[in-house]
Design an enzyme around this catalytic site. Structure first.
Site, PDB file in Angstrom:
ATOM      1  N   HIS A  60     -38.480  21.897  -7.357  1.00 22.09           N
ATOM      2  CA  HIS A  60     -38.574  21.897  -5.875  1.00 22.09           C
ATOM      3  C   HIS A  60     -40.735  22.362  -6.525  1.00 22.09           C
ATOM      4  CE1 HIS A  60     -38.717  23.212  -2.410  1.00 22.09           C
ATOM      5  NE2 HIS A  60     -37.787  23.039  -2.260  1.00 22.09           N
ATOM      6  N   LEU A 115     -28.883  25.323  -0.777  1.00 19.55           N
ATOM      7  CA  LEU A 115     -29.441  24.790  -1.093  1.00 19.55           C
ATOM      8  C   LEU A 115     -31.306  25.675  -1.181  1.00 19.55           C
ATOM      9  CD1 LEU A 115     -31.127  22.416  -0.439  1.00 19.55           C
ATOM     10  CD2 LEU A 115     -32.364  22.635   1.794  1.00 19.55           C
ATOM     11  N   ASP A 116     -31.955  25.381  -2.858  1.00 21.90           N
ATOM     12  CA  ASP A 116     -33.191  25.345  -3.392  1.00 21.90           C
ATOM     13  C   ASP A 116     -32.834  26.542  -3.966  1.00 21.90           C
ATOM     14  OD1 ASP A 116     -34.075  23.173  -2.950  1.00 21.90           O
ATOM     15  OD2 ASP A 116     -35.340  23.680  -1.094  1.00 21.90           O
ATOM     16  N   GLU A 117     -31.402  27.960  -3.628  1.00 25.87           N
ATOM     17  CA  GLU A 117     -31.658  29.128  -4.336  1.00 25.87           C
ATOM     18  C   GLU A 117     -30.430  29.487  -5.636  1.00 25.87           C
ATOM     19  OE1 GLU A 117     -29.650  30.940  -0.877  1.00 25.87           O
ATOM     20  OE2 GLU A 117     -30.925  30.494   1.193  1.00 25.87           O
TER      21      GLU A 117
END
Length: 290
Positions: free
Chosen positions: A199, A234-236
């Site tokens: 990311h 998402l993105d966690e």
């Protein structure tokens, strides 16, 4: 044709985690000893010696390892069951198979291919899959098969089905090297192997699109990158590796993006290396990295 890392022939890696308790370390080291193994590396961590969680990574050498692996695995099952431990035993000479998914941005993709060619990543790369064709020729110069799977619009069902067909039985983990498509929960359920993402921000800050523009507007003095396991959120997912670079007021969003690319490449390649070397233990939404 099988590929082996000759330097690690007859080396096994044992990952153990579970409730911390008296006697577990002795049980593991005694097991290695009675199978004529010689411990060459041992790392461990306890979140709390009184009722906490225990994590251990042991690398040991044993002549004719392949022949005795089933016997060691059977003994591990019997020895560690009373302790409630989960474990994983792997042959360190057998590189993991890593598929790469990419889009138009090529810096993370080419970094992984370059490091692999230099022997810095203990993996094989059976394929690169992209929803664009601009990286095809570069990928093929590394001798890696390239597959184009078109993906456009909100419905990714057909594209994901094709990717799953290509991956099935051929990979041990997947890397999203700036693959600019949302991965569905259904895909994650079906792929059956870990998926690692990079990311382009220092999570949890600046989540979502255009992080460098948001960072420039905010006047940040540090930018960074985060590599993590992909989950349905998402993105966690659990974070494997993060790093930062200093920036200043004179830098535009394009300057930040260029500097950020260096950080992204380093962070992702390090995360891939650690995963491939069985150095990462997932525990809830955290990781222990030895």
């Amino acid at each position: 044709m099988s590929v082996r890392n000759e330097a690690l022939v007859d080396h096994a890696c044992l990952i153990v985690h579970g409730p911390d308790q008296q006697g577990v370390v002795a049980a593991i080291t005694d097991l290695v000893s009675r199978h004529q193994g010689n411990i060459v590396s041992l790392d461990q961590y306890s979140s709390n010696p009184e009722g906490g969680d225990f994590f251990q990574r042991v690398v040991f050498h044993r002549d004719d390892l392949t022949a005795v692996m089933p016997e060691i695995e059977s003994d591990l099952e019997k020895t560690l069951a009373p302790y409630g431990m989960q474990w994983q035993l792997s042959d360190q000479s057998a590189p993991k198979r890593m598929a790469i998914l990419a889009s138009t941005s090529d810096h993370c993709l080419l970094e992984l291919l370059w490091r692999h060619r230099r022997g810095e990543l203990p993996v094989t790369i059976p394929m690169v899959i992209s929803n664009h064709t601009n990286v095809a020729e570069d990928v093929r110069t590394f001798g890696v098969p390239f597959f184009h799977v078109h993906s456009q619009g909100p419905d990714k069902t057909a594209a994901e089905a094709k990717i799953l067909e290509l991956l099935a039985g051929n990979v041990d983990f997947v890397v999203l090297a700036r693959y600019m498509q949302i991965i569905s929960e259904d895909f994650l359920d079906k792929v059956g192997v870990p998926v690692i993402n990079i990311h382009h921000s220092f999570l949890p800050a600046f989540i979502g699109a255009a992080p460098y523009r948001k960072a420039a507007e905010r006047g940040v003095k540090l930018i960074g990158a985060t590599s993590h396991y992909v989950t349905k959120d998402l993105d966690e997912g659990p974070i494997i590796k993060q790093d930062v670079a200093r920036v200043d007021h004179s830098m535009t969003a394009a300057d930040l993006q260029a500097r950020g690319a260096y950080v992204e490449r380093a962070v992702l390649s390090r995360a891939v290396q650690w995963h491939a070397e069985d150095r990462v233990i997932r525990h809830g939404n955290h990781t222990i990295v030895f």
